[in-house]
Design a protein around this motif. Structure first.
Motif, PDB file in Angstrom:
ATOM      1  N   LEU A 207       0.836  -1.209   0.000  1.00  0.00           N
ATOM      2  CA  LEU A 207       0.000   0.000   0.000  1.00  0.00           C
ATOM      3  C   LEU A 207       0.872   1.260   0.000  1.00  0.00           C
ATOM      4  O   LEU A 207       0.616   2.203  -0.763  1.00  0.00           O
ATOM      5  N   LYS A 208       1.891   1.265   0.848  1.00  0.00           N
ATOM      6  CA  LYS A 208       2.794   2.421   0.914  1.00  0.00           C
ATOM      7  C   LYS A 208       3.430   2.687  -0.446  1.00  0.00           C
ATOM      8  O   LYS A 208       3.521   3.848  -0.887  1.00  0.00           O
ATOM      9  N   ALA A 209       3.832   1.621  -1.135  1.00  0.00           N
ATOM     10  CA  ALA A 209       4.455   1.770  -2.453  1.00  0.00           C
ATOM     11  C   ALA A 209       3.443   2.307  -3.462  1.00  0.00           C
ATOM     12  O   ALA A 209       3.768   3.184  -4.277  1.00  0.00           O
ATOM     13  N   LYS A 210       2.212   1.811  -3.444  1.00  0.00           N
ATOM     14  CA  LYS A 210       1.177   2.299  -4.374  1.00  0.00           C
ATOM     15  C   LYS A 210       0.850   3.760  -4.110  1.00  0.00           C
ATOM     16  O   LYS A 210       0.625   4.536  -5.048  1.00  0.00           O
ATOM     17  N   MET A 211       0.822   4.140  -2.836  1.00  0.00           N
ATOM     18  CA  MET A 211       0.459   5.515  -2.473  1.00  0.00           C
ATOM     19  C   MET A 211       1.512   6.526  -2.907  1.00  0.00           C
ATOM     20  O   MET A 211       1.253   7.741  -2.895  1.00  0.00           O
ATOM     21  N   GLU A 212       2.693   6.065  -3.301  1.00  0.00           N
ATOM     22  CA  GLU A 212       3.703   6.988  -3.825  1.00  0.00           C
ATOM     23  C   GLU A 212       3.212   7.721  -5.070  1.00  0.00           C
ATOM     24  O   GLU A 212       3.780   8.759  -5.440  1.00  0.00           O
ATOM     25  N   ILE A 213       2.152   7.232  -5.696  1.00  0.00           N
ATOM     26  CA  ILE A 213       1.605   7.915  -6.869  1.00  0.00           C
ATOM     27  C   ILE A 213       1.084   9.301  -6.501  1.00  0.00           C
ATOM     28  O   ILE A 213       0.934  10.168  -7.367  1.00  0.00           O
ATOM     29  N   THR A 214       0.852   9.536  -5.202  1.00  0.00           N
ATOM     30  CA  THR A 214       0.358  10.847  -4.746  1.00  0.00           C
ATOM     31  C   THR A 214       1.475  11.730  -4.195  1.00  0.00           C
ATOM     32  O   THR A 214       1.196  12.800  -3.658  1.00  0.00           O
ATOM     33  N   ASP A 215       2.726  11.329  -4.315  1.00  0.00           N
ATOM     34  CA  ASP A 215       3.822  12.057  -3.668  1.00  0.00           C
ATOM     35  C   ASP A 215       3.959  13.502  -4.140  1.00  0.00           C
ATOM     36  O   ASP A 215       4.516  14.337  -3.416  1.00  0.00           O
ATOM     37  N   TYR A 216       3.482  13.800  -5.338  1.00  0.00           N
ATOM     38  CA  TYR A 216       3.597  15.174  -5.851  1.00  0.00           C
ATOM     39  C   TYR A 216       2.231  15.845  -5.934  1.00  0.00           C
ATOM     40  O   TYR A 216       2.051  16.818  -6.662  1.00  0.00           O
ATOM     41  N   PHE A 217       1.271  15.331  -5.173  1.00  0.00           N
ATOM     42  CA  PHE A 217      -0.088  15.883  -5.173  1.00  0.00           C
ATOM     43  C   PHE A 217      -0.176  17.147  -4.318  1.00  0.00           C
ATOM     44  O   PHE A 217       0.566  17.333  -3.360  1.00  0.00           O
ATOM     45  N   ASN A 218      -1.121  17.998  -4.707  1.00  0.00           N
ATOM     46  CA  ASN A 218      -1.543  19.113  -3.863  1.00  0.00           C
ATOM     47  C   ASN A 218      -3.070  19.133  -3.864  1.00  0.00           C
ATOM     48  O   ASN A 218      -3.705  18.176  -4.309  1.00  0.00           O
ATOM     49  N   ASP A 219      -3.663  20.218  -3.395  1.00  0.00           N
ATOM     50  CA  ASP A 219      -5.127  20.224  -3.269  1.00  0.00           C
ATOM     51  C   ASP A 219      -5.843  20.318  -4.613  1.00  0.00           C
ATOM     52  O   ASP A 219      -7.081  20.287  -4.666  1.00  0.00           O
ATOM     53  N   ASN A 220      -5.095  20.413  -5.723  1.00  0.00           N
ATOM     54  CA  ASN A 220      -5.720  20.395  -7.050  1.00  0.00           C
ATOM     55  C   ASN A 220      -5.817  18.984  -7.626  1.00  0.00           C
ATOM     56  O   ASN A 220      -6.458  18.783  -8.658  1.00  0.00           O
ATOM     57  N   ASN A 221      -5.158  18.035  -6.997  1.00  0.00           N
ATOM     58  CA  ASN A 221      -5.112  16.668  -7.512  1.00  0.00           C
ATOM     59  C   ASN A 221      -6.205  15.807  -6.882  1.00  0.00           C
ATOM     60  O   ASN A 221      -6.715  16.121  -5.807  1.00  0.00           O
ATOM     61  N   ILE A 222      -6.522  14.710  -7.552  1.00  0.00           N
ATOM     62  CA  ILE A 222      -7.588  13.807  -7.084  1.00  0.00           C
ATOM     63  C   ILE A 222      -7.101  12.365  -7.152  1.00  0.00           C
ATOM     64  O   ILE A 222      -6.515  11.946  -8.154  1.00  0.00           O
ATOM     65  N   LEU A 223      -7.357  11.628  -6.082  1.00  0.00           N
ATOM     66  CA  LEU A 223      -7.063  10.199  -6.024  1.00  0.00           C
ATOM     67  C   LEU A 223      -8.377   9.427  -6.066  1.00  0.00           C
ATOM     68  O   LEU A 223      -9.304   9.719  -5.301  1.00  0.00           O
ATOM     69  N   ILE A 224      -8.463   8.428  -6.956  1.00  0.00           N
ATOM     70  CA  ILE A 224      -9.653   7.579  -7.065  1.00  0.00           C
ATOM     71  C   ILE A 224      -9.276   6.186  -6.591  1.00  0.00           C
ATOM     72  O   ILE A 224      -8.284   5.609  -7.059  1.00  0.00           O
ATOM     73  N   ILE A 225     -10.077   5.621  -5.679  1.00  0.00           N
ATOM     74  CA  ILE A 225      -9.742   4.328  -5.095  1.00  0.00           C
ATOM     75  C   ILE A 225     -10.950   3.400  -5.084  1.00  0.00           C
ATOM     76  O   ILE A 225     -12.096   3.848  -5.069  1.00  0.00           O
ATOM     77  N   ASN A 226     -10.658   2.117  -5.083  1.00  0.00           N
ATOM     78  CA  ASN A 226     -11.653   1.052  -4.982  1.00  0.00           C
ATOM     79  C   ASN A 226     -11.779   0.661  -3.515  1.00  0.00           C
ATOM     80  O   ASN A 226     -10.914  -0.018  -2.967  1.00  0.00           O
ATOM     81  N   ILE A 227     -12.874   1.073  -2.854  1.00  0.00           N
ATOM     82  CA  ILE A 227     -12.971   0.830  -1.413  1.00  0.00           C
ATOM     83  C   ILE A 227     -13.506  -0.564  -1.088  1.00  0.00           C
ATOM     84  O   ILE A 227     -13.702  -0.897   0.081  1.00  0.00           O
ATOM     85  N   GLU A 228     -13.722  -1.399  -2.116  1.00  0.00           N
ATOM     86  CA  GLU A 228     -13.991  -2.810  -1.832  1.00  0.00           C
ATOM     87  C   GLU A 228     -12.720  -3.518  -1.372  1.00  0.00           C
ATOM     88  O   GLU A 228     -12.788  -4.598  -0.799  1.00  0.00           O
ATOM     89  N   ASN A 229     -11.580  -2.900  -1.624  1.00  0.00           N
ATOM     90  CA  ASN A 229     -10.303  -3.425  -1.157  1.00  0.00           C
ATOM     91  C   ASN A 229     -10.081  -2.987   0.287  1.00  0.00           C
ATOM     92  O   ASN A 229     -10.194  -1.801   0.601  1.00  0.00           O
TER      93      ASN A 229
END
Length: 456
Positions: A207-229
Motif C-alpha cells: 500500500l505504501k508503495a502504491k500511495m507513492e503515486i500521490t507524492d507530488y499531489f496538492n489540493d488540485n489533484n484527485i485520487l480515485i480508489i476502490n474501497i472494496e479493497n
C-alpha cells in the motif's frame, strides 16, 4: 514528439557534448536501434545482457541525430555527420530526467493508474470512456516501469488532450520516481493485493508503495480508489480529494443491479445526483470495479454518462487478458499476461460464468509471492475446486501445492513444461469444454493457447 533543442537536452541530463553533429531535429526517441528512424534520439541503456553503448554506430546509420551515452565505445569516424553525442553519468537517469522535463512542456492531462491487479483493464476502459470527447493516449502493452513509462511520455505531443499511463512497481521508491516523471493530475489505485510481497514483505508496504503515486499531489489533484479493497477503504484525504468507488453506500460512485454474463457485464451507476445503466462487452465482476474507476475519472474530467456510453463502444482491450476464444469444439479463456491470487480468482469466476460441459483450468506459477507462495497456490486450487473446475492442469514449481489444494487426484494433472501439458490437453479435450489458461507472463502460456487454437 514536441521539439527539444540540443542545449535544453544537455542541461536537463547534466551531460556534456562529446560530438556536435550537423542536424538538430529530433522527432522520436528510442532505446532500441531496431525502432529508430530519421531524426531520432537514441538513449544507450545498459542491462544485464546488453549494452546500448555498443550500438551507437548502428544508431547513427539508422537516423539518430543524437545519441545519449554513458560509455564511449565507438569510433567517431564511423558516425554520420548529422549525429551528436552527449555523454552522461547514467543513461537510465538521463532518460528519466529528460522525460520529466518533456512532460513539463506538455499541455496534456495525465491520469496515472497503479494497483496490484487491474491496471491494464482499467486503462483500456478509461481510454474508451474518454474517447467520445477527447483525443486520448494510453500506455501501450506493459510499458509501465522506469524505462517503459518515459518512452510513453515521449510518444505524447500537444495534439493529445489526455494521457492514461500505467505505473508498475516491484519495490518501494519506484512509483515515486514514475510520479516525478509523469506528474499525474488524477491518480487511480485499483487494489492492493500480494503481488511483489516477496520484495515488500507486507501488504501494508505494498500500500505504501502504491500511495507513492500521490507524492507530488496538492489540493488540485484527485485520487480515485476502490474501497472494496480492505487496505484502500480508509485512505485519509486531508491533502487532496479522494473519490471512492465500489458496491457499498459509502462509495461516491456505486454499482447496483449487477448482471454478469459470459461475454458482458451490466450494472447501474449511481452518484449523488444521477444514476445510469451501463452495458460493457467484457466479462467479470472485477471489471465492474475497474469500470467504476474509469467512470469516476471520466466524470472528474467533465464527461457525462451518455458520452461515456458512446465512448465505450470504442473499447480496445490489451491482448492475452481474459480473451475469450470460441470455436466449434471448445472455448478458450486466454489470460496469459500475468497472474496473482486476485487475478487468478477473477479468471476462475469468469470461467464459472461460461456454459460448457467440462471446466478445465490450466494454471502455472504466480511469481514474486515469497514466503506466501506455497500457501497462495494451494488456496487458488481450493478456489478452483469450489468454482466447479473438473480438471486442474498445473505446470511449474508449485505443482504439489496445487495438488494439495485441489483435493481431487482423479481430476488433477501436473507437468514440468508447456509442451507436455499441451500434448495432454490436445489428447483429452472434448466438445463443449471450457479451458482457462493462466500464469505469470514469464511462463509463456500463450504457446499452449496457440496449440489449442490450431488443433481445435
Amino acid at each position: 514528439m514536441e521539439q527539444l533543442t540540443l542545449e535544453e537536452i544537455v542541461k536537463v541530463v547534466n551531460g556534456k557534448v562529446d560530438i556536435n553533429g550537423e542536424c538538430r531535429k529530433y522527432n522520436y526517441l528510442s532505446t532500441d536501434t531496431r525502432k529508430l528512424r530519421n531524426n531520432s534520439i537514441f538513449v544507450a541503456l545498459r542491462g544485464e545482457n546488453f549494452n546500448g553503448n555498443d550500438y551507437v554506430k548502428e544508431a547513427s546509420e539508422k537516423g539518430a541525430n543524437l545519441c545519449i551515452v554513458d560509455q564511449i565505445k565507438f569510433n567517431p569516424d564511423e558516425l554520420k555527420g548529422n549525429t551528436s553525442i552527449i555523454l552522461v553519468e547514467d543513461t537510465k537517469q538521463a532518460l528519466l530526467s529528460l522525460a520529466e522535463y518533456y512532460r513539463s512542456k506538455l499541455n496534456v492531462k495525465v491520469i496515472g493508474i497503479t494497483g496490484s491487479t487491474g491496471k491494464t483493464s482499467t486503462k483500456d476502459l478509461l481510454a474508451a470512456f474518454l474517447s467520445s470527447k477527447f483525443k486520448v493516449f494510453k500506455t501501450k502493452g506493459n510499458f509501465n516501469n522506469e524505462i517503459g513509462l518515459p518512452l510513453m511520455i515521449f510518444e505524447l505531443d500537444n495534439t493529445y488532450d489526455i494521457a492514461v499511463l500505467e505505473m508498475g512497481m516491484s519495490d518501494l521508491g519506484e512509483i515515486h520516481r514514475l510520479a516525478k516523471v509523469a506528474r499525474p493530475d488524477v491518480a487511480i489505485i485499483t487494489n492492493v493485493g500480494i503481488s511483489h510481497i516477496e520484495n515488500l514483505k507486507t501488504r501494508e508496504n505494498i500500500l505504501k508503495a502504491k500511495m507513492e503515486i500521490t507524492d507530488y499531489f496538492n489540493d488540485n489533484n484527485i485520487l480515485i480508489i476502490n474501497i472494496e479493497n480492505d487496505l484502500l477503504s480508509s485512505i485519509p484525504s486531508d491533502k487532496y480529494k479522494v473519490v471512492k468507488v465500489g458496491f457499498n453506500k459509502e462509495s461516491d460512485y456505486k454499482a447496483d443491479n449487477v448482471t454478469l454474463n459470459q461475454s458482458f457485464i451490466e450494472f447501474v451507476v449511481s452518484d449523488d445526483n444521477n444514476e445510469e445503466e451501463f452495458h460493457i462487452d467484457i466479462p467479470g465482476k472485477h471489471n465492474i470495479l475497474n469500470a467504476l474507476l474509469g467512470i469516476a475519472a471520466g466524470k472528474i474530467l467533465g464527461i457525462e454518462y451518455e458520452e461515456m456510453k458512446s465512448g465505450i463502444k470504442n473499447l480496445s482491450v490489451t491482448s492475452m487478458r481474459l480473451d475469450i476464444i470460441k470455436n466449434e469444439k471448445i472455448t478458450i479463456i486466454d489470460d496469459c499476461y500475468n497472474a496473482s491470487p486476485d487475478s487468478m480468482k477473477a479468471a476462475l469466476d469468469v470461467m464459472n460464468s461460461i456454459e460448457g460441459k467440462r471446466k478445465i483450468a490450466v494454471l502455472g506459477t504466480m511469481k514474486e509471492l515469497g514466503d506466501k507462495a506455497n500457501e497462495s497456490h494451494k488456496l487458488i486450487a481450493e478456489y478452483a475446486s469450489k468454482q466447479g473446475v473438473d480438471i486442474l492442469v498445473t505446470i511449474g514449481e508449485f505443482n504439489d501445492a496445487y495438488r494439495e489444494g485441489f483435493k481431487n487426484d482423479k481430476g488433477f494433472k501436473s507437468f514440468e513444461n508447456n509442451n507436455n501439458a499441451s500434448e495432454f490437453l490436445l489428447n483429452n479435450t472434448n466438445n463443449g469444454d471450457v479451458i482457462l489458461v493462466k500464469a505469470s507472463r514469464s511462463m509463456k502460456f500463450e504457446s499452449i493457447v496457440n496449440k489449442l487454437k490450431a488443433e481445435n
